[in-house]
Scaffold this active site. Sequence first.
Site, PDB file in Angstrom:
ATOM      1  CG  PHE A 365      -1.859  -1.015   1.438  1.00 35.65           C
ATOM      2  CD1 PHE A 365      -3.134  -0.882   0.918  1.00 35.65           C
ATOM      3  CD2 PHE A 365      -1.553  -2.166   2.152  1.00 35.65           C
ATOM      4  CE1 PHE A 365      -4.090  -1.880   1.081  1.00 35.65           C
ATOM      5  CE2 PHE A 365      -2.490  -3.172   2.326  1.00 35.65           C
ATOM      6  CZ  PHE A 365      -3.764  -3.026   1.791  1.00 35.65           C
ATOM      7  CG  ASP A 366       0.924   5.937  -1.483  1.00 34.63           C
ATOM      8  OD1 ASP A 366       2.025   6.201  -0.974  1.00 34.63           O
ATOM      9  OD2 ASP A 366       0.092   6.817  -1.800  1.00 34.63           O
TER      10      ASP A 366
END
Length: 671
Positions: A365-366
Site C-alpha cells: 500500500f501507498d
Amino acid sequence: MPGVKEANLNFAAARLSVVGTISDKELQREVKKVEDVTLNPVGAPQSTEKRTFWEENRKAVTTGLSLVALVLGFVLGAEGGAGKGLLLAAAAAGGYAVALKGIRNLLRLEFDMNVLMTTAITGAIWIGEWKEAAVVAFLFAVSEMLESYSMEKARQSIRSLMDIAPKEATVIRNGEEIPIPVEELAVDDTILVRPGEKIPIDGIIMEGQSSFNEAAITGESMPVEKSAGDAVYAGTLNQQGAIRVRVTKLAEDTTIAKIIHLMEEAQNQRAPAQAFVDKFARYYTPAVIVLAVGIALIPPLFFAGEWNKWIYQALALLVVACPCALVVSTPVAIVSAIGSAAKHGVLIKGGVFLEEAGNLRAVAFDKTGTLTKGEPVVTDLLPFDGWHGKELLRIAASLEKLSEHPLAKAVVRQAEAQGITLQPVLEFAAIPGKGAAGTISGESYYIGNPRLFEEMHVDISPIQESVASLQAQGKTVMILGTGTRVLGLLAVADQLRENAKHTVDELKQAGIKQTIMLTGDNRRTAHAMAEQAGVDEHYGELLPEHKLAMVKQLREAYGKVAMVGDGINDAPALATATVGIAMGGAGTDTALETADIVLMADDLSKLPFTIRLGRRAVRIIKQNITFALVTKLLAVLLVFPGWLTLWLAILADMGATILVTLNGIRLLKNR
C-alpha cells in the site's frame, strides 16, 4: 474482403470492429449472411431500432419447431415416408444454423465444433439413423440456445452500463432552457439538472447544492453531498436540489464512457486459462477427427468389423468430443466476474488481471490517500504560559490563513469548524521549509517547526518532551510563539481511514500472506501508521524510484504482488506490480489509464472483495476446465467397447456445456 484492412471480433462483448474503406451497404450485405447484426459507423449515435421478433427469438423458434417435428416423427416412426420427413425436418430446423457454419468452415479447412456436429448429423442420416440424427440436432440446438442465453445474461451486466447516462440534456443558451442530445453538448456549456434527474455529462456545479447517488460509478450506495465547485459525473442521480452544471468533458470522454470502453476491452483480454483452452482446442479438434476416421475405417478394413456399427461409433465420438463445454468454460466465468465487479464499483481491465488478483500472495500500500485519508487534521492543542486553547488556535489559524501549505489548511479548517473568528494579519511572511510569521494586533507571532525557534534562539527545552512524545505518535508538531517565548504546540496528523485496519485483517483472511506499507513520509510517522493499520512491514522516506525497487524485491520474495496507490505519483510502482490497483478512479483519468484494477470509490473495503472474487473466478475456471475434460475422456472411453450412443454423446456434451455455463454465471451473484 477487398477494402477491409482489419477485423476484430470481441466475442465476450458480442462486437465486431471493422476498419477499412468498404461501403456500409456492402458490409451490411456481407455480415447479414453470417448473422443478424446492427451496423453503426464509429462516432454515430447507437441505433435505436428495435429488433424484430424473429431476430430476438430465432434460436428459440427453430428449437421449438425442431421439438414439434421430432415428437411427431417419433409417433409416426422412421419406417414410413411421413415419419422420415418429419425427422429430417427436425434435424434441419435444429441443425440448419450449425450446418451453414460447419460447411463454410470445412471449405476453409477450419475444423471446429460446427464441423464436428454437421458431420455427425449428416453421417447419421447417411447410415439410416434418422431418429439419432434428429435427436442430436435438437439437443445441440437446445445447448446452443442455453449457451447463447447465458452469455447474453453475462454480457448484459456490462451493456446495462450504457443505459445509465441520459441521452438528452437541458442546456441553457441565451437564457432559454433547450433540450438537446448529449452528443451535441460542448465544453463550457451550462446545463440544468432538476431534482430526481440523472446527470447527463461530467461537469462542475456552478450553482445550487444537492445530494447525489453515485452507486452507478463508484458502487457506493450512500448519497454524497455536493455544492458549487464540486465535480459531478454522468449517470449519477441528483436526489434533491436543482443545480446548474458547467460541462467539462464531451459525451465520449465522460467517466462512464471510459468505463464502458475499458470494460469492453477487458472482456476481450484473454486470461491465461482461456489462452490455454484456445491453444488446446486448436490441436484437439483435428486430433479427434483423425481418431474418428480411424475408428470408422480400421475395424471394418482389418478386423472384419461391421461398417454401420463402427461408422456410428465414429459419429458418436465426433459428437461427444465436441469442445463446446471446454471453449465456453472460461469466457462465461470471466465476463460474469467482470460484470459483477463493475456493479460493485470495481473496474477490472481484463481476464488476465482477474486471474492474477486471484493468485496474489502479497499486497503493498501507498500510505497517503490510500491507507490514510490524505487530508491532515489538528489532533492536539497544548497551550503554555497561561494561554487558552481557543486563543492559541485563533492566532495560529489567522497566520496560516495566508499560507498554501496542507498543514496550514488543516489549522484553518479546525478553527472554522469551531466557529472561531480570525484576525487580520499584517506583514505576513512565509519561511520556506520552516513556517510563517506575521503581526496581529501589534504583536509579532511565529508558527513553524522546532528548527525555526532554535534558529531564533528561543528556549524550547521545557517543551522538548512533549514534542518528542507527539512525534513518536507519527504527528507533525508546530510551535506557536513570539521572538522570545513559546505560547503553545499544535500537532497535525493524517488520519487513518476508518476501514483500513479492517481491510488489512480481511485481506489476511482472504489468503494474503504479507501486507506492506510504502511511503515517502518519515520513518517515525510510517511506523505509527503501520502500527495503527496492522500491516506486517513498513518502509518510510521512499522516493518513487525507491517504491519501484521495493515492488521488484517483493515480487522476487512473494511472486504475485499487488500495489495499491492513487495512480499518479505511484504510477511506476503500479506498472511494475503483478497487479496495479488504483484508489478513487472516478474522475481521475490517470488512475483509469495506469492501473490494472480501479476501485472507483475511495473505499478500501472493495479490495478484499476484489481478491476474493478473483480467487473464486480462478476456482470456478479450474472446475469448469477439469469437468469438461474429464467428461470428454470418460465418454471417449465408452467408444471402444461400443457402448457410446449418439444420444448419450449429445447428452454428455450438452450437459457438460450447460453445467459449466451455469457454474460460470454464479459469479454474477457476488456480495
